[in-house]
Motif scaffolding. Structure first.
Motif, PDB file in Angstrom:
ATOM      1  N   TRP A   1      -5.716  -7.613  -5.071  1.00 15.95           N
ATOM      2  CA  TRP A   1      -4.585  -7.048  -5.548  1.00 15.95           C
ATOM      3  C   TRP A   1      -4.928  -5.745  -6.070  1.00 15.95           C
ATOM      4  CZ3 TRP A   1      -0.108  -5.489  -5.187  1.00 15.95           C
ATOM      5  CH2 TRP A   1       0.846  -5.212  -6.048  1.00 15.95           C
ATOM      6  N   VAL A   2      -5.950  -5.423  -6.886  1.00 17.53           N
ATOM      7  CA  VAL A   2      -6.396  -4.252  -7.477  1.00 17.53           C
ATOM      8  C   VAL A   2      -6.653  -3.194  -6.424  1.00 17.53           C
ATOM      9  CG1 VAL A   2      -8.073  -2.985  -8.912  1.00 17.53           C
ATOM     10  CG2 VAL A   2      -6.914  -5.236  -9.635  1.00 17.53           C
ATOM     11  N   LYS A   3      -7.414  -3.623  -5.368  1.00 18.35           N
ATOM     12  CA  LYS A   3      -7.734  -2.690  -4.337  1.00 18.35           C
ATOM     13  C   LYS A   3      -6.407  -2.237  -3.636  1.00 18.35           C
ATOM     14  CE  LYS A   3     -12.347  -4.422  -3.534  1.00 18.35           C
ATOM     15  NZ  LYS A   3     -13.210  -5.367  -2.559  1.00 18.35           N
ATOM     16  N   ALA A   4      -5.556  -3.096  -3.400  1.00 18.22           N
ATOM     17  CA  ALA A   4      -4.320  -2.789  -2.675  1.00 18.22           C
ATOM     18  C   ALA A   4      -3.487  -1.874  -3.609  1.00 18.22           C
ATOM     19  CB  ALA A   4      -3.563  -4.089  -2.381  1.00 18.22           C
ATOM     20  N   GLN A   5      -3.493  -2.033  -4.870  1.00 16.66           N
ATOM     21  CA  GLN A   5      -2.731  -0.946  -5.729  1.00 16.66           C
ATOM     22  C   GLN A   5      -3.387   0.445  -5.559  1.00 16.66           C
ATOM     23  OE1 GLN A   5      -2.646  -3.654  -9.389  1.00 16.66           O
ATOM     24  NE2 GLN A   5      -0.749  -2.628  -9.559  1.00 16.66           N
ATOM     25  N   LYS A   6      -4.650   0.456  -5.528  1.00 16.22           N
ATOM     26  CA  LYS A   6      -5.340   1.590  -5.451  1.00 16.22           C
ATOM     27  C   LYS A   6      -5.094   2.441  -4.192  1.00 16.22           C
ATOM     28  CE  LYS A   6      -9.435   0.903  -8.416  1.00 16.22           C
ATOM     29  NZ  LYS A   6     -10.969   0.669  -8.096  1.00 16.22           N
ATOM     30  N   ALA A   7      -5.003   1.632  -3.096  1.00 14.22           N
ATOM     31  CA  ALA A   7      -4.539   2.200  -1.801  1.00 14.22           C
ATOM     32  C   ALA A   7      -3.180   2.606  -1.798  1.00 14.22           C
ATOM     33  CB  ALA A   7      -4.721   1.165  -0.790  1.00 14.22           C
ATOM     34  N   ILE A   8      -2.403   2.043  -2.408  1.00 11.26           N
ATOM     35  CA  ILE A   8      -0.796   2.413  -2.542  1.00 11.26           C
ATOM     36  C   ILE A   8      -0.760   3.474  -3.418  1.00 11.26           C
ATOM     37  CG2 ILE A   8       1.416   1.548  -3.454  1.00 11.26           C
ATOM     38  CD1 ILE A   8       0.627  -1.400  -2.654  1.00 11.26           C
ATOM     39  N   MET A   9      -1.225   3.506  -4.496  1.00  3.48           N
ATOM     40  CA  MET A   9      -1.252   4.728  -5.357  1.00  3.48           C
ATOM     41  C   MET A   9      -1.702   6.109  -4.640  1.00  3.48           C
ATOM     42  SD  MET A   9       0.254   4.220  -7.932  1.00  3.48           S
ATOM     43  CE  MET A   9       1.021   2.576  -8.972  1.00  3.48           C
ATOM     44  N   ALA A  10      -2.894   5.917  -3.399  1.00  4.53           N
ATOM     45  CA  ALA A  10      -3.142   7.040  -2.781  1.00  4.53           C
ATOM     46  C   ALA A  10      -2.197   7.415  -1.690  1.00  4.53           C
ATOM     47  CB  ALA A  10      -4.747   6.825  -2.274  1.00  4.53           C
ATOM     48  N   SER A  11      -1.360   6.439  -1.342  1.00  3.91           N
ATOM     49  CA  SER A  11      -0.327   6.855  -0.372  1.00  3.91           C
ATOM     50  C   SER A  11       0.730   7.811  -0.690  1.00  3.91           C
ATOM     51  CB  SER A  11       0.406   5.693   0.201  1.00  3.91           C
ATOM     52  OG  SER A  11      -0.687   4.610   0.774  1.00  3.91           O
ATOM     53  N   ARG A  12       1.139   8.586   0.411  1.00  2.00           N
ATOM     54  CA  ARG A  12       2.165   9.582   0.364  1.00  2.00           C
ATOM     55  C   ARG A  12       3.033   9.627   1.491  1.00  2.00           C
ATOM     56  NH1 ARG A  12       0.608   9.260  -3.952  1.00  2.00           N
ATOM     57  NH2 ARG A  12      -0.131  10.837  -5.490  1.00  2.00           N
ATOM     58  N   PRO A  13       4.484   9.833   1.305  1.00  2.00           N
ATOM     59  CA  PRO A  13       5.208   9.792   2.380  1.00  2.00           C
ATOM     60  C   PRO A  13       4.906  10.637   3.578  1.00  2.00           C
ATOM     61  CG  PRO A  13       6.257  10.591   0.682  1.00  2.00           C
ATOM     62  CD  PRO A  13       5.025  10.006   0.147  1.00  2.00           C
ATOM     63  N   LEU A  14       5.062  10.452   4.905  1.00  2.00           N
ATOM     64  CA  LEU A  14       4.901  11.373   5.858  1.00  2.00           C
ATOM     65  C   LEU A  14       6.204  12.180   5.844  1.00  2.00           C
ATOM     66  CD1 LEU A  14       3.829   8.900   8.718  1.00  2.00           C
ATOM     67  CD2 LEU A  14       2.510  10.342   7.491  1.00  2.00           C
ATOM     68  N   LYS A  15       5.681  13.553   6.520  1.00  3.22           N
ATOM     69  CA  LYS A  15       7.044  14.819   6.629  1.00  3.22           C
ATOM     70  C   LYS A  15       7.049  14.946   8.066  1.00  3.22           C
ATOM     71  CE  LYS A  15       5.719  16.721   2.025  1.00  3.22           C
ATOM     72  NZ  LYS A  15       5.313  18.058   1.535  1.00  3.22           N
ATOM     73  N   GLN A  16       8.450  15.227   8.218  1.00  4.31           N
ATOM     74  CA  GLN A  16       8.795  15.559   9.711  1.00  4.31           C
ATOM     75  C   GLN A  16       9.304  17.037   9.724  1.00  4.31           C
ATOM     76  OE1 GLN A  16      12.151  13.472  11.797  1.00  4.31           O
ATOM     77  NE2 GLN A  16      10.712  12.529  12.685  1.00  4.31           N
ATOM     78  N   ALA A  17       9.182  17.876  10.902  1.00  4.54           N
ATOM     79  CA  ALA A  17       9.132  19.158  10.795  1.00  4.54           C
ATOM     80  C   ALA A  17      10.861  19.091  10.786  1.00  4.54           C
ATOM     81  CB  ALA A  17       8.805  19.737  12.325  1.00  4.54           C
ATOM     82  N   THR A  18      11.430  20.160  10.114  1.00  2.00           N
ATOM     83  CA  THR A  18      12.896  20.515   9.952  1.00  2.00           C
ATOM     84  C   THR A  18      13.359  21.231  11.171  1.00  2.00           C
ATOM     85  OG1 THR A  18      12.419  20.564   7.498  1.00  2.00           O
ATOM     86  CG2 THR A  18      14.615  21.395   8.413  1.00  2.00           C
ATOM     87  N   PRO A  19      14.276  20.852  11.754  1.00  2.00           N
ATOM     88  CA  PRO A  19      14.919  21.707  12.854  1.00  2.00           C
ATOM     89  C   PRO A  19      15.189  22.902  12.487  1.00  2.00           C
ATOM     90  CG  PRO A  19      15.671  19.165  12.889  1.00  2.00           C
ATOM     91  CD  PRO A  19      15.027  19.655  11.573  1.00  2.00           C
TER      92      PRO A  19
END
Length: 778
Positions: A244-262
């Motif tokens: 669970w601690v390792k999973a939290q570290k991976a989660i904290m390092a995650s960021r949302p993806l971005k999509q190009a704006t039309p």
């Protein structure tokens, strides 16, 4: 330096912590080495020596001694060698004094070297052992077996042992027997030790290298993992808590993806749609792969009569121009579709722009016979790295994506270890440069700028070997300790295990092997009127101590231990399919979140949560769950997740953390690791700018559902009063056109909300612009 860098302190503590574990296992290794050393000494002791006869080294038998035992004279090769007429080599020291000068045997001379003077360096033939070592005693047997176990030069040693005489000692090793030699060895008796020699070495390679030394590496890796767990605070946790601690570290390092704006301009939309499609990326990747193929047909041939080479060169030049046009067109299309700001926000686009710019300069300068400081072929090769981008399109290439992700995550850890590697290498380089800079010294080797110049000489044969210089087989103009850059490069070569033992033997004293031909006590540089020794110091003690300790620390602990440990640990954490929360699960969540948050703002409306759960595959979501969850079970799941609601918005990391906690979350003890995680929560982007949560997403959803039902009730009530009926079924609901003319102001959206409630559609679909085709998700 190390004390000021926290990550470096962790790496150094890991290194120091691994040494005791390796030291304990080294005792076991040494026990096996001693046992085999005694066996090899009893079997091959006294058999590797040979007659060193420099002036006759080009003869058939490399000396005047014919290999084999002389039955008529009852004489072995050692006795035959010592009975040969002796001669002196014409050699001079750095001051130009001939080494046979009697002053070197004069006790009153400052360069006195004993009663025999410099006879060891000039008077031949002599009976010596090979440069790689021998089995004449336990100490040298242990050293040679360790070198063989490291797989350094072991074929040469094995073949030399196979050439030794099967029955007798002190016979020159020779690969042909009396019957096989064309001259019959002139009556000498010799039978090579072919099968026994090969058998013993195969057994030792399997046991010493494949088992014992690999166990050393295993001990280092195990120690690395143990120390890493201690640093991470996982030693006092259960397996579930650690996961669970390792999973939290991976989660904290995650960021949302971005999509190009039309773009807002309609004329740019076709270009935007094109460059953000997967098909466009696949087409560009195909062009890059095709470009790679044309680069592979490049061939260099100096023959002026080979017309095929000219045709291939012309094809290569034309193809380079064609591919350059493709890359320029790609860049222009992205400029038009994405705009300059969005284009340069992507690191890959910056990389592409730089390559196109440099390629354009190369073409322009080449047409004017002006060359770039960077080889143009290098630019074309670097472009091949763009092929890695195809992995973000190939969602099914799971293992390839795992490898690339492992490399990306391992780089920070390898950076710290690389700093440690350089520090250790620098320390050893300074020590070796001070102790061994004069090894195999030749006047003129060291210029004021650190390079090499042509050695001077005195008309006659000034030095014996290697084109009138003292260069050895391993310590020479390429590998030496005469300058700091050369020392660092030589030690880096030794860190990889490449010929570290050969360099170590050349650094030993003049009595070792044939070192006497390349050094003498007064053949070193002259400093303050004193001639220095060009042989290794202290009978090889310092060379053995430094090179063996360097090989253990660098080769086995840092490179094969820490480097491999970091990569294996990250690969295990990323690529393991036995974990409850895998990297693939997190990546799927990011891709689903992108549908509702194409700009990567970290927040979406709370009412979109249930749709996200319905799109996510287990374990995070409920898509394709059999049997499907009922409405009541969905509401229970929302209550169990307890995701905070910030004024109608939910946060990316809070949502991902809640979903992961629902899968593998367990209570964890308070320690340094959990405290660091708590501190990292305070740094979550955007979270501090949101409203403080007053309730969770379930409450927001229930309120929205209640409002929707109330609006539906009011609508039906108003319509019933209008037509004079008490109840209206769904089939009798008015059309949107009728509602637009309703004097009570009932809207079409109210009807839509009612239909959604009747059909159990608990939240609206994502916005249309959030589902746009295949934008850059980086």
């Amino acid at each position: 330096l190390i004390a000021r860098m926290e990550n470096m302190r962790v790496v150094v503590s890991t290194l120091l912590g691994a040494i005791p574990a390796v030291g304990i296992f080294a005792l076991v290794l040494l026990l096996f080495v001693i046992i085999f050393a005694i066996l090899f000494m009893q079997t091959f002791g006294g058999k590797l020596g040979y007659c060193l006869d420099p002036l006759y080294s080009d003869s058939v038998y490399e000396s005047r001694v014919v290999p084999g035992y002389n039955n008529e004279l009852e004489q072995n090769d050692y006795e035959e060698c010592m009975a040969l007429p002796r001669y002196n080599l014409t050699r001079y020291n750095t001051a130009g004094v001939e080494l046979t000068d009697p002053r070197f045997a004069d006790p009153n001379d400052r360069y006195y070297n004993g009663e025999d003077g410099y006879n060891m360096y000039t008077e031949f033939p002599q009976w010596v052992n090979p440069d790689f070592g021998h089995f004449d005693n336990v100490a040298t047997s242990v050293l040679l077996l360790l070198e063989v176990a490291c797989l350094e030069g072991w074929p040469d040693v094995m073949y030399r042992v196979m050439d030794t005489d099967l029955k007798r000692n002190y016979i020159n090793p020779y690969w042909l027997s009396t019957e096989q030699d064309p001259n019959g060895l002139y009556g000498q008796e010799h039978l090579p030790n072919t099968y026994f020699g090969a058998f013993f070495f195969v057994v030792w390679i399997v046991l010493g290298c494949f088992v014992l030394l690999n166990m050393v590496i295993g001990v280092v890796l195990d120690s690395f993992n143990q120390i890493k767990q201690e640093n991470d605070g996982l030693t006092m946790m259960t397996e579930e808590q650690g996961e669970w601690v390792k999973a939290q570290k991976a989660i904290m390092a995650s960021r949302p993806l971005k999509q190009a704006t039309p773009p807002k301009e309609p004329w740019r939309m076709p270009a935007f749609t094109l460059v953000t499609s997967n098909g466009f990326d696949l087409a560009i990747m195909s062009i890059i792969v095709l470009n790679m193929f044309f680069m592979c047909i490049t061939t260099w041939d100096p023959s002026p009569f080979n017309d095929d080479i000219k045709v291939l060169a012309e094809i290569t030049n034309v193809s380079n121009l064609i591919f350059f046009v493709f890359y320029v067109v790609e860049m222009i299309l992205k400029f038009v579709g994405l705009g300059f700001r969005q284009y340069f926000k992507d690191m890959w686009n910056q990389f592409d722009f730089l390559l196109v710019l440099l390629s354009a300069l190369d073409i322009a300068f080449s047409s004017n016979s002006v060359t770039l400081p960077i080889p143009p072929a290098l630019l074309r090769v670097v472009r091949m790295f763009r092929v890695v981008r195809i992995l973000r399109i190939l969602k099914t290439a799971k293992h390839l994506r795992t490898i690339i992700t492992t490399i990306r995550i391992s780089i920070p850890g390898l950076y710290n270890i690389s700093i440690l590697l350089f520090i250790v290498m620098y320390i050893y380089a300074v020590i070796c440069m001070n102790l061994f800079w004069q090894i195999n010294y030749t006047p003129g080797d060291i210029s004021p700028f650190g390079g090499a110049s042509s050695p001077w000489h005195l008309g006659e044969a000034f030095y014996y070997s290697n084109d009138n210089s003292n260069e050895g087989d391993f310590v020479n103009r390429n590998a030496n300790f005469r300058t700091l850059p050369n020392s660092l490069l030589t030690l880096f070569r030794c860190a990889t295990g490449e010929s570290f033992n050969g360099i170590m033997h050349d650094m030993m004293a003049g009595a070792w092997g044939s070192n006497r031909l390349r050094c003498c006590p007064t053949c070193g540089a002259e400093i303050d009127g004193e001639l220095n020794d060009s042989c290794g110091p202290a009978e090889g003690f310092w060379s053995l101590l430094l090179m063996l300790s360097y090989t253990i620390i660098m080769g086995f602990i840092i490179l094969n231990g820490l480097f491999i440990g970091v990569i294996v640990d990250n690969f295990t954490n990323i690529g393991s399919e036995n974990k409850a929360i895998t990297v693939e699960s997190i990546e799927e969540f990011r891709e689903v979140w992108l549908m509702f948050d194409p700009k990567g703002t970290f927040t979406i409306p709370s009412h979109s949560l249930l749709v996200i759960l319905q799109k996510l595959q287990p374990p995070l979501g409920i898509a394709d769950v059999k049997p499907p969850l009922s409405r009541a079970e969905m509401l229970q799941l929302l209550g169990k997740l307890d995701i905070p609601d910030h004024g109608g918005q939910i946060h990316f990391l809070e949502t991902l953390t809640a979903l992961s906690h629902n899968v593998c979350g367990v209570p964890v003890p308070v320690c340094d690791t959990t405290r660091r995680l708590q501190r990292s929560v305070q740094k979550i982007p955007v979270l501090s700018k949101l409203e403080k949560p007053q309730h969770n997403a379930l409450t927001n959803y229930l309120v929205s559902l209640l409002q929707s039902r109330w609006r539906g009730y009011v609508m039906r009530k108003q319509y019933a009063d209008h037509v004079g009926d008490s109840y209206i079924n769904d089939e009798e609901l008015p059309s949107p056109h009728q509602l637009r003319t309703d004097p009570h102001g009932t809207s079409a959206s109210d009807v839509a909300d009612t239909r959604q409630a009747k059909n159990n559609r608990v939240s609206p679909a994502p916005p249309a612009n959030g589902l746009g085709g295949g934008g850059d998700a980086s």
